[in-house]
Design a protein around this motif. Sequence first.
Motif, PDB file in Angstrom:
ATOM      1  N   UNK A 154       0.829  -1.209   0.000  1.00 41.54           N
ATOM      2  CA  UNK A 154       0.000   0.000   0.000  1.00 41.54           C
ATOM      3  C   UNK A 154       0.867   1.265   0.000  1.00 41.54           C
ATOM      4  N   UNK A 155       0.432   2.204  -0.791  1.00 41.60           N
ATOM      5  CA  UNK A 155       1.123   3.494  -0.862  1.00 41.60           C
ATOM      6  C   UNK A 155       0.288   4.533  -0.117  1.00 41.60           C
ATOM      7  N   UNK A 156       0.942   5.256   0.782  1.00 41.14           N
ATOM      8  CA  UNK A 156       0.269   6.312   1.555  1.00 41.14           C
ATOM      9  C   UNK A 156       0.981   7.626   1.227  1.00 41.14           C
ATOM     10  N   UNK A 157       0.283   8.532   0.569  1.00 43.66           N
ATOM     11  CA  UNK A 157       0.912   9.783   0.131  1.00 43.66           C
ATOM     12  C   UNK A 157       1.903   9.499  -0.972  1.00 43.66           C
ATOM     13  N   UNK A 158       3.178   9.786  -0.714  1.00 41.98           N
ATOM     14  CA  UNK A 158       4.203   9.535  -1.726  1.00 41.98           C
ATOM     15  C   UNK A 158       5.186   8.448  -1.286  1.00 41.98           C
TER      16      UNK A 158
END
Length: 225
Positions: A154-158
């Motif tokens: 999972x990617x959160x923000x950058x």
Amino acid sequence: MINNYMKKLIVACVATIAFIGLQNNTAEAITQSPVVKEVNLQQLGQQNGLNIYNIEKVNIRPDERLDIEETIQNPIQPKVVAKPTAKTDKETPKIKKEKPAVTLSKKEKDLFARLVEAEAKGESYKGKVAVATVVLNRVDSPEFPDSVTGVIKQVVGDAYAFSPVQNGEINKPASAESKRAVEDALSREDRLNNSIYFYNPEIAEDEWIRTRTVVKTIGNHVFAK
């Protein structure tokens, strides 16, 4: 020939004649007054539900007649009903082998174990199981992706949610202990009160994570909701 003067009178009420003591395998013809008649075995059998042939065979009475006070053997044997065998403590119940609550492919398990190795390297076995449990709790939570691979990547923000994915540590092979920790966590026996976060308070820079409700501390990691 039986002496008629020695016989007793059959009273008018035939109902006084009965077979008594089936359990002793005997039947008696009973009367209360002197008689001058004999009793017909066929009639006696019909009145008491007995087979005349069996009465004659058992008592050796082919003449089908019986003195009123004579005792004859009852051909009917008590019926024995077998009782069901009660269960004993010695009986061993069949144990159904438990299956993991979550099923993963071999490739996904390897990715999972590599994340646990990178995140909990140096922690106890219990600490490794706890990190794996957080990943599974996220899969169950509507706030996160619904697969182990989705949660790990999972990617959160950058940036990625887990730093080992960001810095490449996840690409290193997992230890046997980390692989076992994943298998243990998959049984879902301890969900850590549904904790969905963990962090090391000594090095964590995100102040927001410190606001979460702490559930447990294991080794260097704090687990929170």
